[in-house]
Design an enzyme around this catalytic site. Structure first.
Site, PDB file in Angstrom:
ATOM      1  N   HIS A   1       1.039  -1.285   0.405  1.00 17.93           N
ATOM      2  CA  HIS A   1       0.338  -0.027  -0.248  1.00 17.93           C
ATOM      3  C   HIS A   1       0.872   1.285  -0.471  1.00 17.93           C
ATOM      4  O   HIS A   1       0.115   2.499  -0.192  1.00 17.93           O
ATOM      5  CB  HIS A   1      -1.611   0.167   1.575  1.00 17.93           C
ATOM      6  CG  HIS A   1      -0.507  -0.305   2.308  1.00 17.93           C
ATOM      7  ND1 HIS A   1      -0.821   0.037   3.293  1.00 17.93           N
ATOM      8  CD2 HIS A   1       0.761  -0.807   2.792  1.00 17.93           C
ATOM      9  CE1 HIS A   1      -0.265  -0.179   4.787  1.00 17.93           C
ATOM     10  NE2 HIS A   1       0.862  -0.318   4.039  1.00 17.93           N
ATOM     11  N   HIS A   2       2.104   1.258  -0.304  1.00 16.71           N
ATOM     12  CA  HIS A   2       2.995   2.305  -0.108  1.00 16.71           C
ATOM     13  C   HIS A   2       3.726   3.189  -1.335  1.00 16.71           C
ATOM     14  O   HIS A   2       4.242   3.356  -1.545  1.00 16.71           O
ATOM     15  CB  HIS A   2       4.795   2.187   0.427  1.00 16.71           C
ATOM     16  CG  HIS A   2       3.947   1.912   1.888  1.00 16.71           C
ATOM     17  ND1 HIS A   2       3.010   2.593   2.909  1.00 16.71           N
ATOM     18  CD2 HIS A   2       3.754   0.975   2.617  1.00 16.71           C
ATOM     19  CE1 HIS A   2       3.333   2.704   4.824  1.00 16.71           C
ATOM     20  NE2 HIS A   2       4.022   1.399   4.175  1.00 16.71           N
ATOM     21  N   ALA A   3       3.096   1.941  -2.664  1.00 10.44           N
ATOM     22  CA  ALA A   3       3.163   2.503  -4.051  1.00 10.44           C
ATOM     23  C   ALA A   3       2.519   3.186  -4.306  1.00 10.44           C
ATOM     24  O   ALA A   3       1.265   3.135  -4.050  1.00 10.44           O
ATOM     25  CB  ALA A   3       3.355   0.845  -4.357  1.00 10.44           C
TER      26      ALA A   3
ATOM     27  N   GLN B   1       0.367   3.604   7.828  1.00 13.80           N
ATOM     28  CA  GLN B   1      -0.750   4.817   6.855  1.00 13.80           C
ATOM     29  C   GLN B   1      -0.261   3.558   5.585  1.00 13.80           C
ATOM     30  O   GLN B   1       0.817   3.680   5.068  1.00 13.80           O
ATOM     31  CB  GLN B   1      -0.719   5.673   6.622  1.00 13.80           C
ATOM     32  CG  GLN B   1      -2.129   6.590   6.325  1.00 13.80           C
ATOM     33  CD  GLN B   1      -1.439   7.513   5.816  1.00 13.80           C
ATOM     34  OE1 GLN B   1      -0.804   8.036   4.960  1.00 13.80           O
ATOM     35  NE2 GLN B   1      -2.732   8.635   5.700  1.00 13.80           N
TER      36      GLN B   1
ATOM     37  N   ASN C   1      -0.454   5.341   2.753  1.00 13.07           N
ATOM     38  CA  ASN C   1      -0.302   6.195   2.190  1.00 13.07           C
ATOM     39  C   ASN C   1      -0.638   5.998   0.845  1.00 13.07           C
ATOM     40  O   ASN C   1      -0.813   7.633   0.031  1.00 13.07           O
ATOM     41  CB  ASN C   1       1.222   7.183   1.956  1.00 13.07           C
ATOM     42  CG  ASN C   1       2.245   6.137   2.182  1.00 13.07           C
ATOM     43  OD1 ASN C   1       2.422   4.978   1.727  1.00 13.07           O
ATOM     44  ND2 ASN C   1       3.395   7.040   2.107  1.00 13.07           N
TER      45      ASN C   1
END
Length: 310
Positions: free
Chosen positions: A123-125, A164, A166
């Site tokens: 989910h940070h990509a 998070q 992001n």
């Protein structure tokens, strides 16, 4: 092995990119513990190898120039530092396999109600750059595929990783058909947060009672008002106390109650649901494996009775 339910899981961990090399970071599950994890999963449901994601589908979310450079290894040292490990062909293979597993799980959820990826949750990509062990955003790619093919109209991305989400928040910042919810440690990576549709930042050391209370009092009303027709659940095990990269303090029983809450709600509501495992960096590999298998048990416990009559 025969099973009394129709569900299965996909894994990228049997691919060549995972064989014969140490974990890319010391915080990751050591290679010798992957086999026990897979054996435990295979005792619960059929375990299939992840297919590759077609590059064209990645291009529906990610910038084509970014994809071309990472596909060919034309990346800078600064970009490698932001990702957290160096570029290699195996890195690309792992990314495509992880995303392919989430897309395959999405198709399963459409047909059987539940899909599972034993990896995923990158989910940070962002659309145009990699961060935080995340090269391609698997959930964003599959959610975009659902929207583009009109197989879902209102998608909930419920991100319960300790960090998070992001990249996911930024990708869907202007997409009203996707609700991004992130419950995370306030003082943890990423240190510059994006704005999700709902962010629930928690202080260091948050335990079971406060965490589950936040799900009930803050998350549940927002989700109910949105009324999704498809769910992605990032079941991060890095909320466990003792995680090397987490700052929360849930007990194993608390993590299981979290999973039960989310998955039983989705099953009762009749919502097709994809569960991905997201982060987990516990000092004790046995604790991490137990949490992963507990998530599988929660998923099957929630969804299997609906089709088996149990």
């Amino acid at each position: 092995m025969g099973f009394t339910h129709p569900f299965r899981a996909f894994t990228p961990f049997r691919r060549a990119a995972y064989q014969g090399a140490p974990a890319p970071r010391r915080q990751f599950l050591p290679r010798e513990f992957i086999a026990p994890l897979l054996d435990g999963a295979a005792a619960r449901l059929p375990l299939l190898d992840a297919p590759d994601l077609p590059w064209a589908l990645a291009g529906r979310v990610h910038d084509p120039a970014f994809l071309a450079r990472w596909r060919d290894g034309d990346v800078t040292r600064a970009e490698e530092r932001a990702l957290g490990f160096p570029w290699s062909p195996a890195l690309v293979e792992r990314g495509l396999g992880s995303c392919g597993a989430t897309l395959a799980a999405t198709r399963d959820a459409l047909h059987a109600g539940l899909g599972i990826n034993l990896g995923g949750g990158t989910h940070h990509a962002y659309a145009d750059h990699a961060e935080g062990f995340s090269f391609l955003n698997d959930v964003a790619i599959s959610a975009r595929w659902l929207l583009d093919t009109e197989q879902a109209r209102r998608i909930l991305i419920l991100d319960l990783d300790v960090h998070q989400g992001n990249g996911t928040a930024a990708i869907f910042a202007h997409e009203g058909r996707v609700l991004t919810v992130s419950v995370h440690a306030q003082n943890n990576y990423p240190f510059r947060k994006e704005v999700s549709d709902l962010d629930v930042p928690l202080p260091d050391g948050t335990g079971d009672t406060a965490y589950l209370g936040a799900l009930d009092r803050v998350v549940a009303p927002t989700v109910a008002a949105f009324a999704p027709d498809f769910v992605y659940y990032l079941a991060g095990a890095d909320v466990l106390g003792g995680d090397q990269l987490g700052k929360l303090a849930l007990s194993p029983a608390g993590v299981r109650r979290r999973d039960d809450r989310v998955l039983r709600w989705a099953a009762r509501a009749g919502l097709p649901t994809v569960t991905v495992m997201a982060g987990g960096y516990h000092r004790d590999p046995h604790a991490l494996i137990a949490a992963r298998l507990g998530t599988l048990d929660a998923a099957l416990g929630a969804f299997a009775p609906a089709v088996t009559g149990g």
